[in-house]
Scaffold this motif. Structure first.
Motif, PDB file in Angstrom:
ATOM      1  N   LEU A 253      21.089  -4.580   2.457  1.00  0.00           N
ATOM      2  CA  LEU A 253      22.436  -4.706   3.010  1.00  0.00           C
ATOM      3  C   LEU A 253      22.406  -4.862   4.527  1.00  0.00           C
ATOM      4  O   LEU A 253      23.079  -5.744   5.082  1.00  0.00           O
ATOM      5  CB  LEU A 253      23.267  -3.478   2.632  1.00  0.00           C
ATOM      6  N   LEU A 254      21.642  -4.039   5.209  1.00  0.00           N
ATOM      7  CA  LEU A 254      21.598  -4.119   6.663  1.00  0.00           C
ATOM      8  C   LEU A 254      21.001  -5.448   7.116  1.00  0.00           C
ATOM      9  O   LEU A 254      21.459  -6.044   8.099  1.00  0.00           O
ATOM     10  CB  LEU A 254      20.809  -2.943   7.231  1.00  0.00           C
ATOM     11  N   ASP A 255      19.988  -5.913   6.404  1.00  0.00           N
ATOM     12  CA  ASP A 255      19.419  -7.233   6.704  1.00  0.00           C
ATOM     13  C   ASP A 255      20.472  -8.321   6.555  1.00  0.00           C
ATOM     14  O   ASP A 255      20.555  -9.245   7.381  1.00  0.00           O
ATOM     15  CB  ASP A 255      18.242  -7.533   5.768  1.00  0.00           C
ATOM     16  N   ALA A 256      21.276  -8.234   5.505  1.00  0.00           N
ATOM     17  CA  ALA A 256      22.287  -9.256   5.236  1.00  0.00           C
ATOM     18  C   ALA A 256      23.378  -9.251   6.305  1.00  0.00           C
ATOM     19  O   ALA A 256      23.858 -10.311   6.720  1.00  0.00           O
ATOM     20  CB  ALA A 256      22.895  -9.032   3.850  1.00  0.00           C
ATOM     21  N   ILE A 257      23.776  -8.063   6.752  1.00  0.00           N
ATOM     22  CA  ILE A 257      24.792  -7.970   7.807  1.00  0.00           C
ATOM     23  C   ILE A 257      24.294  -8.658   9.073  1.00  0.00           C
ATOM     24  O   ILE A 257      25.013  -9.451   9.703  1.00  0.00           O
ATOM     25  CB  ILE A 257      25.144  -6.497   8.088  1.00  0.00           C
ATOM     26  N   GLU A 258      23.047  -8.376   9.438  1.00  0.00           N
ATOM     27  CA  GLU A 258      22.481  -8.985  10.640  1.00  0.00           C
ATOM     28  C   GLU A 258      22.313 -10.495  10.472  1.00  0.00           C
ATOM     29  O   GLU A 258      22.589 -11.266  11.397  1.00  0.00           O
ATOM     30  CB  GLU A 258      21.144  -8.329  10.964  1.00  0.00           C
ATOM     31  N   ALA A 259      21.866 -10.925   9.296  1.00  0.00           N
ATOM     32  CA  ALA A 259      21.661 -12.350   9.044  1.00  0.00           C
ATOM     33  C   ALA A 259      22.973 -13.131   9.125  1.00  0.00           C
ATOM     34  O   ALA A 259      22.974 -14.318   9.481  1.00  0.00           O
ATOM     35  CB  ALA A 259      21.011 -12.555   7.673  1.00  0.00           C
ATOM     36  N   ALA A 260      24.074 -12.457   8.806  1.00  0.00           N
ATOM     37  CA  ALA A 260      25.389 -13.098   8.858  1.00  0.00           C
ATOM     38  C   ALA A 260      25.954 -13.141  10.275  1.00  0.00           C
ATOM     39  O   ALA A 260      27.034 -13.694  10.484  1.00  0.00           O
ATOM     40  CB  ALA A 260      26.361 -12.360   7.939  1.00  0.00           C
ATOM     41  N   GLY A 261      25.239 -12.531  11.220  1.00  0.00           N
ATOM     42  CA  GLY A 261      25.713 -12.536  12.604  1.00  0.00           C
ATOM     43  C   GLY A 261      26.638 -11.391  12.931  1.00  0.00           C
ATOM     44  O   GLY A 261      27.239 -11.365  14.010  1.00  0.00           O
ATOM     45  N   SER A 262      26.759 -10.438  12.022  1.00  0.00           N
ATOM     46  CA  SER A 262      27.582  -9.253  12.273  1.00  0.00           C
ATOM     47  C   SER A 262      26.695  -8.124  12.800  1.00  0.00           C
ATOM     48  O   SER A 262      25.462  -8.228  12.826  1.00  0.00           O
ATOM     49  CB  SER A 262      28.287  -8.816  10.987  1.00  0.00           C
ATOM     50  N   ARG A 263      27.336  -7.049  13.209  1.00  0.00           N
ATOM     51  CA  ARG A 263      26.613  -5.881  13.686  1.00  0.00           C
ATOM     52  C   ARG A 263      26.967  -4.675  12.824  1.00  0.00           C
ATOM     53  O   ARG A 263      27.982  -4.672  12.139  1.00  0.00           O
ATOM     54  CB  ARG A 263      26.953  -5.587  15.156  1.00  0.00           C
ATOM     55  N   TRP A 264      26.105  -3.670  12.885  1.00  0.00           N
ATOM     56  CA  TRP A 264      26.371  -2.434  12.150  1.00  0.00           C
ATOM     57  C   TRP A 264      26.010  -1.246  13.033  1.00  0.00           C
ATOM     58  O   TRP A 264      25.212  -1.360  13.972  1.00  0.00           O
ATOM     59  CB  TRP A 264      25.593  -2.389  10.840  1.00  0.00           C
ATOM     60  N   GLY A 265      26.640  -0.116  12.736  1.00  0.00           N
ATOM     61  CA  GLY A 265      26.387   1.099  13.494  1.00  0.00           C
ATOM     62  C   GLY A 265      26.656   2.321  12.643  1.00  0.00           C
ATOM     63  O   GLY A 265      27.106   2.206  11.496  1.00  0.00           O
ATOM     64  N   ILE A 266      26.377   3.468  13.211  1.00  0.00           N
ATOM     65  CA  ILE A 266      26.478   4.732  12.477  1.00  0.00           C
ATOM     66  C   ILE A 266      27.416   5.687  13.198  1.00  0.00           C
ATOM     67  O   ILE A 266      27.284   5.900  14.407  1.00  0.00           O
ATOM     68  CB  ILE A 266      25.083   5.381  12.326  1.00  0.00           C
ATOM     69  N   VAL A 267      28.351   6.244  12.448  1.00  0.00           N
ATOM     70  CA  VAL A 267      29.242   7.293  12.926  1.00  0.00           C
ATOM     71  C   VAL A 267      29.120   8.454  11.949  1.00  0.00           C
ATOM     72  O   VAL A 267      29.555   8.361  10.798  1.00  0.00           O
ATOM     73  CB  VAL A 267      30.701   6.813  13.029  1.00  0.00           C
ATOM     74  N   THR A 268      28.506   9.535  12.392  1.00  0.00           N
ATOM     75  CA  THR A 268      28.198  10.668  11.537  1.00  0.00           C
ATOM     76  C   THR A 268      28.701  11.956  12.160  1.00  0.00           C
ATOM     77  O   THR A 268      28.894  12.018  13.376  1.00  0.00           O
ATOM     78  CB  THR A 268      26.669  10.758  11.309  1.00  0.00           C
ATOM     79  N   ASN A 269      28.895  12.965  11.341  1.00  0.00           N
ATOM     80  CA  ASN A 269      29.215  14.295  11.874  1.00  0.00           C
ATOM     81  C   ASN A 269      27.956  15.133  12.097  1.00  0.00           C
ATOM     82  O   ASN A 269      28.045  16.268  12.549  1.00  0.00           O
ATOM     83  CB  ASN A 269      30.187  15.038  10.942  1.00  0.00           C
TER      84      ASN A 269
END
Length: 225
Positions: free
Chosen positions: A98-114
């Motif tokens: 999933l993370l590979d696919a997000i990056e390949a699509a030109g989008s970004r991802w991040g983490i928001v945790t408690n």
């Protein structure tokens, strides 16, 4: 939302969403129980409490406290957990893809945790995420934590992405409440940790995903637009 499958920015909760960290947590509470002459706690008893944080897990490990967990026990939990961090946990099936696919699509991802930031930061290098995650916000990074909207609003602002071009994925009701308060679309991660009496259909998420692989379906993201 952008024209491709993913939003410009996909934010994730960490424990119970990207990372199956329950085994690390189990090792932690069982070290604490062993120090008090207690038998080990089985994973199935602790697992539903993992996304609720150190206080909830400590309360589950020591039910005689009646939910009144003293600060020193929380500190013991966090100190012990730091020694178990990443030793037993695994990515949920499909997360790497999933993370590979997000990056390949030109989008970004991040983490928001408690999870406290100093612990969350330690998880990242072994996974190779310290150079890939666009942002990491811990439970004590800001004056407020989930279910307050500030962590999500801060993430979008820091990365220069409009709220309408973001989505948040989490396995706990606080995740969805935070997203709703921020005006951000949300996906409930049904593969995560929750108690039997938690009904995620009542949380108000914009979509529910049974498996990580469901997040590779363009139709799911299209339903959020």
């Amino acid at each position: 939302m952008t024209a491709h499958a993913f939003p410009k920015l996909v934010l994730f909760d960490l424990d119970g969403t990207l990372l199956d960290s329950a085994p690390d947590m189990l090792a932690t509470v069982n070290r604490m129980r062993a120090a008090r002459g207690r038998a080990p706690m089985p994973l199935h008893e602790l697992r539903p409490h993992v996304s609720k944080g150190s206080r909830a897990m400590s309360a589950a490990a020591f039910p005689e406290l009646g939910g009144e967990v003293p600060a020193e026990l929380i500190r013991e939990f966090l100190d012990t957990y730091e020694g178990e961090l990443g030793r037993h946990s695994l990515l949920f099936d499909g997360v790497a893809e999933l993370l590979d696919a997000i990056e390949a699509a030109g989008s970004r991802w991040g983490i928001v945790t408690n999870k406290p930031e100093y612990l969350a930061v330690q998880v990242m290098p072994a996974l190779g995420w310290d150079t890939r995650s666009a942002i990491l916000v811990g439970g004590d990074t800001l004056p407020e934590r989930k279910p307050h909207p500030l962590p999500l609003l801060h993430s979008a602002e820091q990365l220069g992405v409009a709220i309408g071009d973001c989505a948040y994925v989490g396995d706990d009701q606080r995740d969805i409440a935070s997203a709703r308060a921020a005006g951000m679309r949300s996906v409930v991660a049904l593969w995560g940790y929750r108690r039997d009496d938690d009904d995620p259909r009542d949380w108000g998420g914009d979509a529910l995903a049974d498996r990580v692989h469901d997040l590779l379906d363009p139709g799911l993201w299209a339903s959020l637009r």
